[in-house]
Scaffold this motif. Structure first.
Motif: not given
Length: 729
Positions: A564-565, A569-571, A623, A626-627
């Motif tokens: 995921i990161r 999805l992490n940005c 997760e 949270h994103r």
């Protein structure tokens, strides 16, 4: 004349009771008593048998003669002092001169005697050589060398002394060399080694005759025999006896004089005890025929060899061969008497051939048969257990029950039964049942092994029983050390191995809860000085399974989070729309979970599988939530993408469970994800309606801060948004 008592007379005169008396009164009485005594003495002398006057005359005559003798002695003393003492002084001077002359003569006689003795020993040596007797020659030279070590005074100063000593030493060295040659002719050996085998030959040219006896006595007298026998004994032990005990050997006598021992080089090979004894019998029979010749009282080369290496040979034979015959199970131990009879027969044979004396025995280990059997059994079971632990874990079997059976409600007839009934209601029934799952066959094989150990232990003595009990505990402690280490790579990379290892640990721990009680039941009636329990190992095994399962769960969690990161999805905060890698990451995580489902379902118990899968799915969903919930601005395009992407999760995640309803009951954030999807694809009005003044589904499953943050990120700052935010507090 009667004995006169003066005390009684005085007592009569003075009276013991008179205190006042006068001398004048007592003097007449005393005078009278004196006169009476005179009369009595005179009367006694007249009536006595002795001639008193004659005695007085004789005494006077003796006195005169004594005076004459004293005068003669004085005269004699004077003559001795004047004449005899002078003669004595002259005699002493003559004696000293004679002593000096005698000493000179004695000095010369001693030297002459030593010369004669040396000549005598030389002649005896010559006679011995002429008679071809080594013994006589050795004795003569040996006595000569011993004699000249303490020569008479002055003999060392003569040339004959140094010549004799030098000649004697040369003769001695020559004799010793000849004797060594004779020994080598009689006793010799050869070793030919190659990569496949070693051939040892022993040649004994020994005949029972006077020549042999003469040579052996000469060797013994010269102190060479002990050295040569020690050398031969060491060769015999190191190169023959030990090799026969440790290797595959063939022993045969090619001729009466030649014995051949062929030693085959095989790795990890240990011959059977009967083959060892058979080869040793052949060897000692050959040695007995040649070396058991007594050359002096109770002494032969065979006896000397036995004294030299008998104890060491006995210890090696016991340690490296005979102890291996001790069985590792009780059934074979009961028939072990047959083997001890064979060993006892070999012991008697060694005594018969004079290799062993009565103090040596190869049966001493039998005295500690219980201890040795306990150690052998313990070693065997530990090795067997370790081999089981090294086997592949992937060979599986099904174990346990699908559901816990219900017990009847029959009432107890007595108080004890009633108490047991209460206990039965108090203790959970699951304690006695193991849930249906898959375990490695090695776990059941290991459990079967410890049951065999228990059954064998209760049939043995207390020493063996205690040893096997401790060994059983060691098996489970060994499991903690061996299995995780040997299967480390698989436990780190293959989920099925982790699941099976976890189940194995739980299954073994489950059985250990009651294993001690079963042992004690079989030991009923025996007094034990140690406690029997395995309960302390239960939690250790459970912790071992938990530990590796936890490590693997952390690896799976890390892999999901990394997927995921590493995607868009992490940005979210810096982009207006997501690229395809975001959905690919979500689908990859779902595939990973689906693979775990295929591997774990049916392996783990159903409840464990549900909890593990729910944990991973919940972490994955958390997760994803949270994103989104931490972003301050989300474009409408991205919101639509997120909603569609998360719907994929909602569609596929329930299929990760056997029963799709399990996801709602066990994944805490599952409804929360659905409400998040609703918010991503809804208007402010629809959100307000679902908020329902704090009683709607959104309010129940999302925190107030999350709802406010999402509204601010999804919608522009309008009066309608402000009004809704003012309501959500």
């Amino acid at each position: 004349m009667e004995q006169y008592d003066i005390n009684k007379v005085l007592e009569d005169i003075f009276g013991s009771n008179e205190s006042n008396w006068k001398p004048s009164e007592k003097i007449p009485l005393i005078s009278k008593e004196i006169e009476q005594l005179k009369i009595d003495l005179k009367s006694y002398l007249n009536t006595t048998d002795y001639d008193i006057p004659a005695i007085l005359d004789e005494s006077t005559q003796l006195c005169k003669e004594s005076k004459l003798l004293v005068q003669d002695m004085q005269t004699c003393k004077q003559e001795i002092e004047e004449e005899t003492m002078a003669e004595i002084v002259r005699s002493i001077e003559n004696r000293n001169q004679l002593i000096k002359e005698l000493q000179q003569i004695h000095f010369a006689i001693n030297i002459v005697y030593d010369v004669v003795q040396c000549g005598k020993y030389v002649k005896e040596f010559d006679d011995g050589r002429e008679a071809q007797s080594f013994t006589r020659a050795v004795e003569a030279v040996y006595d000569l060398l011993q004699y000249i070590e303490v020569p008479a005074e002055g003999f060392k100063d003569l040339d004959v002394y140094s010549n004799t000593k030098h000649t004697a030493q040369l003769i001695w060295d020559s004799l010793c060399h000849d004797l060594c040659v004779e020994w080598t002719r009689m006793v010799s050996w050869n070793i030919k080694a190659s990569t496949r085998k070693t051939v040892v030959t022993i040649t004994l040219n020994i005949e029972d005759n006077m020549v042999l006896i003469d040579v052996l006595n000469a060797l013994d007298k010269s102190k060479i025999l002990l050295e040569k026998v020690a050398e031969f004994s060491r060769f015999l032990l190191d190169e023959v006896l030990v090799k026969i005990i440790h290797n595959d050997c063939t022993v045969y006598d090619a001729t009466d004089e030649l014995m051949t021992i062929t030693i085959m080089h095989k790795e990890n090979y240990r011959p059977q005890y009967d083959a060892v004894i058979s080869n040793l019998r052949l060897l000692f029979h050959y040695l007995n025929n040649k070396l058991n010749i007594e050359f002096k009282r109770d002494t032969s080369i065979m006896r000397m060899i036995g004294k030299e290496i008998g104890a060491e040979f006995s210890a090696i034979l016991e340690r490296d061969c005979l102890i291996d015959t001790i069985p590792n199970n009780i059934n074979e131990l009961q028939t072990y008497g047959r083997i001890t009879s064979e060993i006892e027969g070999f012991q008697n044979f060694l005594v018969l051939v004079k290799f062993f004396t009565e103090k040596f025995s190869i049966l001493q280990y039998v005295n500690n048969i219980d201890v040795l059997f306990a150690n052998k059994s313990s070693q065997y079971f530990l090795e067997t257990a370790r081999n089981i632990m090294l086997k592949d874990l992937s060979a599986t079997m099904s174990i346990g029950v699908e559901s816990i059976p219900e017990t009847g409600d029959a009432k107890a007839e007595v108080d004890e039964a009633g108490a047991l009934g209460i206990l039965d209601k108090t203790i959970p029934k699951s304690l006695f049942y193991f849930p249906r799952c898959m375990i490695s066959k090695t776990a059941q094989e290991l459990l079967d092994l410890v049951y065999v150990m228990m059954e064998q232990a209760v049939q043995c003595s207390d020493v063996v029983c205690k040893k096997l009990y401790n060994t059983t505990r060691l098996v489970f402690e060994l499991y903690d050390s061996v299995v995780p280490y040997h299967h480390e790579n698989y436990l780190q990379t293959i989920p099925q191995y982790v699941a099976l290892f976890h189940n194995n640990c739980m299954y073994l721990a489950h059985n250990l809860q009651t294993f001690g009680d079963k042992w004690l039941t079989l030991m009923e009636g025996r007094e034990l000085d140690y406690p029997i329990s395995f309960v302390d190992l239960v939690q250790k095994l459970r912790d071992l399974g938990y530990k590796h399962l936890t490590i693997h769960m952390q690896q799976q969690r890390k892999q999901i989070l990394d997927n995921i990161r590493s995607s868009d999805l992490n940005c979210i905060v810096v982009k207006d729309e997501l690229s395809g890698n975001a959905e690919a990451a979500v689908r990859q995580c779902l595939r990973q979970l689906h693979l775990l489902k295929n591997v774990w379902i049916g392996v783990f118990p159903k409840n464990v599988f549900v909890k593990l899968m729910a944990t991973l799915v919940n972490m994955f969903v958390e997760e994803l939530i949270h994103r989104v919930c931490t972003v301050e601005d989300i474009s409408s395009v991205m919101a639509s993408q997120l909603a569609e992407m998360y719907k994929i999760v909602v569609q596929k995640a329930p299929h990760l469970f056997q029963d799709q309803s399990d996801i709602e009951q066990n994944v805490q954030s599952w409804i929360k994800l659905q409400e998040l999807i609703f918010m991503l694809s809804s208007s402010l009005k629809e959100i307000e309606t679902r908020w329902k003044d704090g009683t709607g589904p959104i309010a129940v499953h999302l925190r107030t801060e999350e709802i406010r943050s999402l509204i601010k990120a999804l919608f522009q700052n309008t009066q309608m948004r402000a009004n809704l935010l003012s309501k959500i507090k």
